[in-house]
Design a protein around this motif. Structure first.
Motif, PDB file in Angstrom:
ATOM      1  N   THR A  19       0.808  -1.212   0.000  1.00 43.23           N
ATOM      2  CA  THR A  19       0.000   0.000   0.000  1.00 43.23           C
ATOM      3  C   THR A  19       0.844   1.266   0.000  1.00 43.23           C
ATOM      4  O   THR A  19       1.975   1.286   0.472  1.00 43.23           O
ATOM      5  N   ASP A  20       0.267   2.310  -0.573  1.00 45.29           N
ATOM      6  CA  ASP A  20       0.744   3.657  -0.308  1.00 45.29           C
ATOM      7  C   ASP A  20      -0.429   4.379   0.345  1.00 45.29           C
ATOM      8  O   ASP A  20      -1.468   3.772   0.628  1.00 45.29           O
ATOM      9  N   LEU A  21      -0.284   5.660   0.597  1.00 40.95           N
ATOM     10  CA  LEU A  21      -1.312   6.374   1.343  1.00 40.95           C
ATOM     11  C   LEU A  21      -2.669   6.388   0.639  1.00 40.95           C
ATOM     12  O   LEU A  21      -3.703   6.494   1.283  1.00 40.95           O
ATOM     13  N   ALA A  22      -2.669   6.270  -0.684  1.00 41.04           N
ATOM     14  CA  ALA A  22      -3.923   6.350  -1.434  1.00 41.04           C
ATOM     15  C   ALA A  22      -4.386   5.006  -1.976  1.00 41.04           C
ATOM     16  O   ALA A  22      -5.476   4.903  -2.530  1.00 41.04           O
ATOM     17  N   HIS A  23      -3.559   3.979  -1.858  1.00 44.28           N
ATOM     18  CA  HIS A  23      -3.925   2.645  -2.339  1.00 44.28           C
ATOM     19  C   HIS A  23      -3.817   1.676  -1.167  1.00 44.28           C
ATOM     20  O   HIS A  23      -2.793   1.030  -0.961  1.00 44.28           O
ATOM     21  N   ASP A  24      -4.898   1.622  -0.401  1.00 42.40           N
ATOM     22  CA  ASP A  24      -4.930   0.806   0.804  1.00 42.40           C
ATOM     23  C   ASP A  24      -6.241   0.032   0.837  1.00 42.40           C
ATOM     24  O   ASP A  24      -7.007   0.035  -0.136  1.00 42.40           O
ATOM     25  N   LEU A  25      -6.501  -0.640   1.933  1.00 42.92           N
ATOM     26  CA  LEU A  25      -7.725  -1.431   2.034  1.00 42.92           C
ATOM     27  C   LEU A  25      -8.968  -0.554   1.909  1.00 42.92           C
ATOM     28  O   LEU A  25      -9.980  -0.977   1.336  1.00 42.92           O
ATOM     29  N   LEU A  26      -8.911   0.666   2.416  1.00 42.22           N
ATOM     30  CA  LEU A  26     -10.061   1.566   2.309  1.00 42.22           C
ATOM     31  C   LEU A  26     -10.382   1.873   0.845  1.00 42.22           C
ATOM     32  O   LEU A  26     -11.555   1.927   0.455  1.00 42.22           O
ATOM     33  N   HIS A  27      -9.343   2.074   0.040  1.00 39.62           N
ATOM     34  CA  HIS A  27      -9.546   2.291  -1.399  1.00 39.62           C
ATOM     35  C   HIS A  27     -10.214   1.074  -2.027  1.00 39.62           C
ATOM     36  O   HIS A  27     -11.184   1.200  -2.781  1.00 39.62           O
ATOM     37  N   VAL A  28      -9.716  -0.106  -1.715  1.00 38.55           N
ATOM     38  CA  VAL A  28     -10.286  -1.335  -2.272  1.00 38.55           C
ATOM     39  C   VAL A  28     -11.751  -1.471  -1.876  1.00 38.55           C
ATOM     40  O   VAL A  28     -12.609  -1.796  -2.712  1.00 38.55           O
ATOM     41  N   GLN A  29     -12.057  -1.208  -0.629  1.00 37.13           N
ATOM     42  CA  GLN A  29     -13.442  -1.323  -0.160  1.00 37.13           C
ATOM     43  C   GLN A  29     -14.363  -0.340  -0.881  1.00 37.13           C
ATOM     44  O   GLN A  29     -15.504  -0.674  -1.212  1.00 37.13           O
ATOM     45  N   ARG A  30     -13.877   0.865  -1.141  1.00 35.63           N
ATOM     46  CA  ARG A  30     -14.698   1.838  -1.879  1.00 35.63           C
ATOM     47  C   ARG A  30     -14.924   1.375  -3.316  1.00 35.63           C
ATOM     48  O   ARG A  30     -16.027   1.509  -3.864  1.00 35.63           O
ATOM     49  N   VAL A  31     -13.883   0.842  -3.940  1.00 33.43           N
ATOM     50  CA  VAL A  31     -14.015   0.344  -5.315  1.00 33.43           C
ATOM     51  C   VAL A  31     -14.993  -0.824  -5.365  1.00 33.43           C
ATOM     52  O   VAL A  31     -15.830  -0.913  -6.273  1.00 33.43           O
ATOM     53  N   VAL A  32     -14.916  -1.718  -4.393  1.00 37.63           N
ATOM     54  CA  VAL A  32     -15.852  -2.848  -4.334  1.00 37.63           C
ATOM     55  C   VAL A  32     -17.288  -2.341  -4.212  1.00 37.63           C
ATOM     56  O   VAL A  32     -18.200  -2.832  -4.901  1.00 37.63           O
ATOM     57  N   LYS A  33     -17.502  -1.356  -3.359  1.00 31.28           N
ATOM     58  CA  LYS A  33     -18.850  -0.799  -3.168  1.00 31.28           C
ATOM     59  C   LYS A  33     -19.380  -0.192  -4.467  1.00 31.28           C
ATOM     60  O   LYS A  33     -20.517  -0.463  -4.879  1.00 31.28           O
ATOM     61  N   LEU A  34     -18.562   0.616  -5.115  1.00 31.46           N
ATOM     62  CA  LEU A  34     -18.975   1.232  -6.375  1.00 31.46           C
ATOM     63  C   LEU A  34     -19.207   0.178  -7.456  1.00 31.46           C
ATOM     64  O   LEU A  34     -20.197   0.233  -8.197  1.00 31.46           O
ATOM     65  N   ALA A  35     -18.294  -0.778  -7.551  1.00 30.45           N
ATOM     66  CA  ALA A  35     -18.411  -1.819  -8.572  1.00 30.45           C
ATOM     67  C   ALA A  35     -19.674  -2.649  -8.369  1.00 30.45           C
ATOM     68  O   ALA A  35     -20.346  -3.026  -9.344  1.00 30.45           O
ATOM     69  N   THR A  36     -20.004  -2.928  -7.119  1.00 26.30           N
ATOM     70  CA  THR A  36     -21.219  -3.689  -6.820  1.00 26.30           C
ATOM     71  C   THR A  36     -22.459  -2.931  -7.275  1.00 26.30           C
ATOM     72  O   THR A  36     -23.354  -3.490  -7.930  1.00 26.30           O
TER      73      THR A  36
END
Length: 208
Positions: A19-36
């Motif tokens: 991870t970096d500051l902008a590519h972390d688990l929170l980013h993944v979770q937001r992408v999953v939510k939007l993708a869903t």
């Protein structure tokens, strides 16, 4: 069906994601939510969209790394090895690989399937709006780039250079992302978030 694999995918990301500051688990979770949300509106195959969204950043080279443009392809390869290790149904793997490989702007791989277009839209939406501004500043701070040029903040008399100044990245990339969206929901959200970013830039200009 994917629900029975979700915990394993999240655990894999937590363990393997660099991870970096902008590519972390929170980013993944937001992408999953939007993708869903987008996948449901488009009646897409969730057994492709969801694992691709969860695993799209399982490998990501730093922004200034020589192999940066290969991040998405290498992430796709790594994701498939993992999915095979947990006996994820083989019938979905090729489509998942493509969806991950095509998600990145820098990778230059065209999204061909509906599912790939959805994952790409979801990931790009997370670069827009309030969260997009925050993530852009996070990455630039990590790279030790100043927010703007002291002599010409909005590049009115110079060439834009987002390798040097954070604000330049809005004009070289972020404000253009809404035109790359594929899905109707993606386009709508992108336009809303882009307008918010333009408002942020207008306010910033008043404060400088």
């Amino acid at each position: 069906m994917f629900s029975q694999y979700q915990e394993q995918c999240q655990a894999f990301i937590v363990e393997h994601m660099k991870t970096d500051l902008a590519h972390d688990l929170l980013h993944v979770q937001r992408v999953v939510k939007l993708a869903t949300e987008i996948a449901e509106s488009e009646h897409a195959e969730l057994n492709v969209v969801l694992p691709a969204a969860w695993l799209h950043d399982c490998l990501s080279y730093p922004k200034n790394h020589a192999l940066r443009t290969l991040s998405s392809l290498h992430a796709a390869d790594k994701a498939i090895v993992f999915l095979r290790s947990i006996d994820y149904p083989e019938q979905y793997l090729l489509a998942i690989h493509h969806a991950i490989a095509a998600h990145s702007v820098s990778g230059g791989i065209k999204a061909e399937s509906l599912e790939a277009k959805i994952v790409q839209d979801a990931d790009r939406l997370d670069a827009l709006g309030a969260i997009g501004v925050a993530r852009c500043i996070q990455v630039s701070s990590q790279l030790q780039r100043p927010l703007y040029s002291a002599s010409d903040a909005f590049a009115e008399q110079r060439t834009l250079d987002d390798q040097q100044f954070t604000i330049d990245h809005f004009y070289t990339k972020l404000l253009k992302l809404s035109k790359t969206m594929h899905t109707e929901m993606g386009k709508t959200i992108a336009q809303q978030r882009t307008q918010w970013m333009k408002g942020y830039l207008a306010q910033l200009a008043l404060e400088l």
